[in-house]
Design an enzyme around this catalytic site. Structure first.
Site, PDB file in Angstrom:
ATOM      1  N   LYS A  38      15.781 -30.526 -10.365  1.00 39.99           N
ATOM      2  CA  LYS A  38      14.866 -31.402  -9.819  1.00 39.99           C
ATOM      3  C   LYS A  38      13.567 -31.141 -10.429  1.00 39.99           C
ATOM      4  O   LYS A  38      13.222 -30.213 -10.670  1.00 39.99           O
ATOM      5  CB  LYS A  38      14.650 -31.114  -8.302  1.00 39.99           C
ATOM      6  CG  LYS A  38      14.145 -32.299  -7.298  1.00 39.99           C
ATOM      7  CD  LYS A  38      14.333 -31.465  -5.934  1.00 39.99           C
ATOM      8  CE  LYS A  38      13.718 -32.742  -4.916  1.00 39.99           C
ATOM      9  NZ  LYS A  38      13.611 -31.956  -3.755  1.00 39.99           N
TER      10      LYS A  38
HETATM   11  C1  E4P Z   1      13.285 -34.573  -1.068  1.00 43.94           C
HETATM   12  O1  E4P Z   1      13.965 -34.078  -1.789  1.00 43.94           O
HETATM   13  C2  E4P Z   1      12.169 -33.768  -0.311  1.00 43.94           C
HETATM   14  O2  E4P Z   1      12.487 -32.367  -0.673  1.00 43.94           O
HETATM   15  C3  E4P Z   1      11.799 -33.980   0.950  1.00 43.94           C
HETATM   16  O3  E4P Z   1      12.519 -35.332   1.274  1.00 43.94           O
HETATM   17  C4  E4P Z   1      10.264 -34.190   1.287  1.00 43.94           C
HETATM   18  O4  E4P Z   1      10.196 -34.625   2.498  1.00 43.94           O
HETATM   19  P1  E4P Z   1       8.471 -34.351   3.420  1.00 43.94           P
HETATM   20  O5  E4P Z   1       7.683 -35.414   2.744  1.00 43.94           O
HETATM   21  O6  E4P Z   1       8.989 -34.579   4.726  1.00 43.94           O
HETATM   22  O7  E4P Z   1       8.098 -32.903   2.997  1.00 43.94           O
END
Ligand code: E4P
Length: 214
Positions: A83
């Protein structure tokens, strides 16, 4: 639509896996910080449970560091997806990793042009954040629809992974908009199977059955 779990909790991963519908897992530095465990060890544990793509995020913000961390993450298990942030440096790392056969998930995507560029660089997944756009008064779902349209215009293969999902209404509208994947907390996955009329229906069926047969 594929369903990923957005969590670094091994307990959550096992619970979602036991439901039989888990296609993958996404983690991020905030989620792993909550767990207070070694990131590499936890990723290996998650990959042992979930055989679908497991996203492992880099902390580095410049190209060389992203490559170093990403290549180390990729060695943990064959289903690791690296990522990377949707930045200029992340774009470069995305292209370099794609050229080496390492799958990437370009995260923190807040505009469709980021999604267009990372698809050109060979990203396996792009993660538009719905909830965080809603939080600042924008329409997160509109971004999913726009990216879908752009990708379909050019037959781009990068999968749209709807992220920052806060409730089941988000999930439903992702499916309507044609997101390839949605990643959500365990609670949202479980909520999909809840409806008061289902509970009332079960109660009535059981009461009727008991009345007739004891
Ligand atoms: C996605 O890969 C992220 O980890 C996640 O969806 C972030 O979500 P949040 O905005 O609730 O922290």
């Amino acid at each position: 639509m594929q369903i990923y779990l957005d969590s670094a909790s091994l307990e959550d991963v096992k619970a979602a896996h036991d439901l039989g519908i888990l296609d993958g897992v996404t983690t991020n530095p905030t989620l792993i910080a909550k767990e207070r465990v070694d990131y590499t060890r936890r990723l290996a544990e998650i990959c042992a449970v979930c055989k679908g793509p497991v996203s492992a995020e880099v902390i580095a913000t410049e190209f060389a560091g992203m490559m170093r961390e990403g290549e180390a993450h990729a060695k943990i298990a064959p289903n690791i997806v690296v990522k990377l942030p949707s930045t200029v440096e992340g774009l470069k790392a995305c292209k370099a990793m794609s050229d080496k056969g390492i799958r990437t998930n370009l995260t923190l995507c807040f505009q469709a042009l980021q999604a267009l560029m990372v698809a050109k660089a060979g990203a396996f997944l792009v993660s538009p954040f719905i909830g965080r756009l809603d939080d600042v008064g924008e329409d997160g779902m509109e971004l999913i629809r726009t990216i879908r349209k752009v990708y379909d215009n050019y037959g781009m293969k990068t999968k749209v992974l709807a992220a920052s999902i806060r409730h089941t209404n988000h999930l439903l509208h992702c499916a309507i908009a044609g997101a390839d994947v949605a990643t959500c907390p365990l609670k949202v996955i479980q909520e999909c199977m809840k409806h008061p009329l289902t509970d009332q229906g079960i109660e009535r069926f059981l009461a009727d059955y008991k009345k007739a047969f004891g």
